[in-house]
Design a protein around this motif. Structure first.
Motif, PDB file in Angstrom:
ATOM      1  N   ASP A  32       0.845  -1.190   0.000  1.00  0.00           N
ATOM      2  CA  ASP A  32       0.000   0.000   0.000  1.00  0.00           C
ATOM      3  C   ASP A  32       0.883   1.243   0.000  1.00  0.00           C
ATOM      4  N   CYS A  33       1.075   1.807  -1.194  1.00  0.00           N
ATOM      5  CA  CYS A  33       1.906   3.004  -1.350  1.00  0.00           C
ATOM      6  C   CYS A  33       1.102   4.303  -1.260  1.00  0.00           C
ATOM      7  N   ASP A  34      -0.176   4.204  -0.978  1.00  0.00           N
ATOM      8  CA  ASP A  34      -0.976   5.414  -0.777  1.00  0.00           C
ATOM      9  C   ASP A  34      -0.716   5.911   0.636  1.00  0.00           C
ATOM     10  N   VAL A  35       0.481   6.463   0.837  1.00  0.00           N
ATOM     11  CA  VAL A  35       0.979   6.719   2.198  1.00  0.00           C
ATOM     12  C   VAL A  35       0.350   7.942   2.853  1.00  0.00           C
ATOM     13  N   GLU A  36      -0.438   8.705   2.115  1.00  0.00           N
ATOM     14  CA  GLU A  36      -1.187   9.795   2.740  1.00  0.00           C
ATOM     15  C   GLU A  36      -2.429   9.265   3.450  1.00  0.00           C
ATOM     16  N   SER A 132       2.663  -1.742   4.275  1.00  0.00           N
ATOM     17  CA  SER A 132       1.939  -0.479   4.210  1.00  0.00           C
ATOM     18  C   SER A 132       2.778   0.607   4.858  1.00  0.00           C
ATOM     19  N   GLY A 133       2.649   1.817   4.346  1.00  0.00           N
ATOM     20  CA  GLY A 133       3.389   2.939   4.919  1.00  0.00           C
ATOM     21  C   GLY A 133       2.472   4.115   5.152  1.00  0.00           C
ATOM     22  N   ILE A 134       2.865   4.975   6.075  1.00  0.00           N
ATOM     23  CA  ILE A 134       2.124   6.204   6.302  1.00  0.00           C
ATOM     24  C   ILE A 134       3.119   7.320   6.619  1.00  0.00           C
ATOM     25  N   GLU A 139       4.240  16.402   6.694  1.00  0.00           N
ATOM     26  CA  GLU A 139       5.337  16.187   5.757  1.00  0.00           C
ATOM     27  C   GLU A 139       4.909  16.578   4.343  1.00  0.00           C
ATOM     28  N   ALA A 140       5.838  17.137   3.591  1.00  0.00           N
ATOM     29  CA  ALA A 140       5.515  17.620   2.253  1.00  0.00           C
ATOM     30  C   ALA A 140       5.486  16.499   1.220  1.00  0.00           C
ATOM     31  N   SER A 141       6.222  15.417   1.462  1.00  0.00           N
ATOM     32  CA  SER A 141       6.316  14.340   0.470  1.00  0.00           C
ATOM     33  C   SER A 141       6.388  12.990   1.155  1.00  0.00           C
ATOM     34  N   PRO A 144      10.063   9.339   0.549  1.00  0.00           N
ATOM     35  CA  PRO A 144      10.966   8.511   1.369  1.00  0.00           C
ATOM     36  C   PRO A 144      10.280   7.276   1.960  1.00  0.00           C
ATOM     37  N   VAL A 145       9.004   7.411   2.327  1.00  0.00           N
ATOM     38  CA  VAL A 145       8.274   6.270   2.869  1.00  0.00           C
ATOM     39  C   VAL A 145       8.050   5.222   1.785  1.00  0.00           C
ATOM     40  N   ILE A 146       7.713   5.679   0.585  1.00  0.00           N
ATOM     41  CA  ILE A 146       7.496   4.753  -0.530  1.00  0.00           C
ATOM     42  C   ILE A 146       8.792   4.032  -0.893  1.00  0.00           C
ATOM     43  N   LYS A 147       9.915   4.750  -0.876  1.00  0.00           N
ATOM     44  CA  LYS A 147      11.201   4.102  -1.149  1.00  0.00           C
ATOM     45  C   LYS A 147      11.487   3.001  -0.139  1.00  0.00           C
ATOM     46  N   GLU A 148      11.195   3.257   1.128  1.00  0.00           N
ATOM     47  CA  GLU A 148      11.399   2.248   2.165  1.00  0.00           C
ATOM     48  C   GLU A 148      10.475   1.052   1.946  1.00  0.00           C
ATOM     49  N   LEU A 149       9.232   1.318   1.570  1.00  0.00           N
ATOM     50  CA  LEU A 149       8.282   0.244   1.279  1.00  0.00           C
ATOM     51  C   LEU A 149       8.777  -0.640   0.146  1.00  0.00           C
ATOM     52  N   LEU A 150       9.147  -0.020  -0.954  1.00  0.00           N
ATOM     53  CA  LEU A 150       9.554  -0.785  -2.134  1.00  0.00           C
ATOM     54  C   LEU A 150      10.846  -1.549  -1.883  1.00  0.00           C
TER      55      LEU A 150
END
Length: 278
Positions: A32-36, A132-134, A139-141, A144-150
């Protein structure tokens, strides 16, 4: 095999397609990359086995060592650094923490400070490996969370990546290493507009793609017209169905509870596997 599920806007059924495709693939990984606003956990209800903090490193300046040469400012292509009255200042909201300013500084005036920006959850739900990440509030972006997820995806499983909606930086980060993209669209003019937008993005990345038309009725379907006009592959048409809508709204993975959904997603998983192997 890494499959990205995208949509031009929220509410099209992107997560509906992602969670059910992951279920149809059997021993798979759902990301789940929809981290917002991640909501995959509402469907998989995973047992969380690990939580990992996501941190970045922002530049910090030693004013005693800094001689005002401005090499760090000139190096930063994102204009995240400025000198005001001889004092270096960083704008963390637009800093892409690459560490370049520290490398180019000849006077050892730049160090790095750790900042926590989000969290990654690792879990399991039956045969499905769950990630999953949040991002932290403010935070503006979420990149970094998506990079950690992938970077946490195991190598030995088929992977379904539930991307953020839209076509921004977080979506680009989510699809850059995938094998195939599925674009989910609604049968409306607004749905067609958003499909065109995300289709342009995937085309720029030169990714093979197919369209899932969701909530289809016997009425006019502008999204389908767009696909036919541009000879874009339609890999599934999911009908507007009150039973599917109700069960999905209740947080059920309909692949497990609805025979019609099971047939749809078994066919879709077979089509995707064939297209990736071509």
């Amino acid at each position: 095999m890494k499959i990205a599920i995208l949509s031009g806007k929220g509410g099209t059924g992107k997560t509906f397609v992602a969670v059910n495709l992951a279920a149809a693939l059997g021993k798979s990984t759902y990301v789940d990359c929809d981290v917002e606003e991640p909501n995959g956990k509402l469907f998989f209800k995973p047992e969380i086995i690990e939580k990992k903090k996501v941190t970045i490193y922002l530049p910090a300046f030693d004013k005693e060592k800094c001689v005002g040469c401005r090499e760090c400012v000139d190096f930063c292509r994102f204009n995240a650094l400025v000198f005001i009255k001889g004092t270096p200042i960083v704008f963390p909201e637009i800093c892409h923490p690459c560490g370049g300013c520290k490398i180019v500084c000849k006077y050892d005036a730049v160090s790095e400070e750790k900042k926590e920006v989000g969290e990654v959850l690792v879990g399991k739900s039956g045969e499905t490996h769950f990630l999953s990440g949040i991002m932290n509030i403010g935070e503006a972006s979420g990149v970094p969370v998506i990079k950690e997820l992938l970077g946490s995806i195991p190598d030995n499983r088929n992977t379904v990546i539930d991307c953020p909606p839209g076509s921004g930086c977080m979506v680009m980060e989510s699809i850059k290493d995938v094998d195939y993209c599925i674009l989910v669209a609604e049968p409306t003019e607004f749905g067609r507009h958003n499909l065109e937008m995300v289709h342009q993005l995937v085309t720029v990345f030169e990714k093979p793609l197919g369209i899932v038309l969701n909530k289809c009725t016997e009425e006019e379907n502008p999204s389908k017209d767009f696909c036919l006009e541009n000879k874009i592959d339609i890999v599934a048409e999911i009908p507007f169905d009150k039973d599917l809508g109700r069960d999905n709204s209740n947080g059920e993975i309909v692949y497990y509870s609805n025979d019609k959904a099971k047939r749809i997603f078994n066919v879709l998983s077979g089509i995707v596997e064939k297209k990736v192997c071509q």
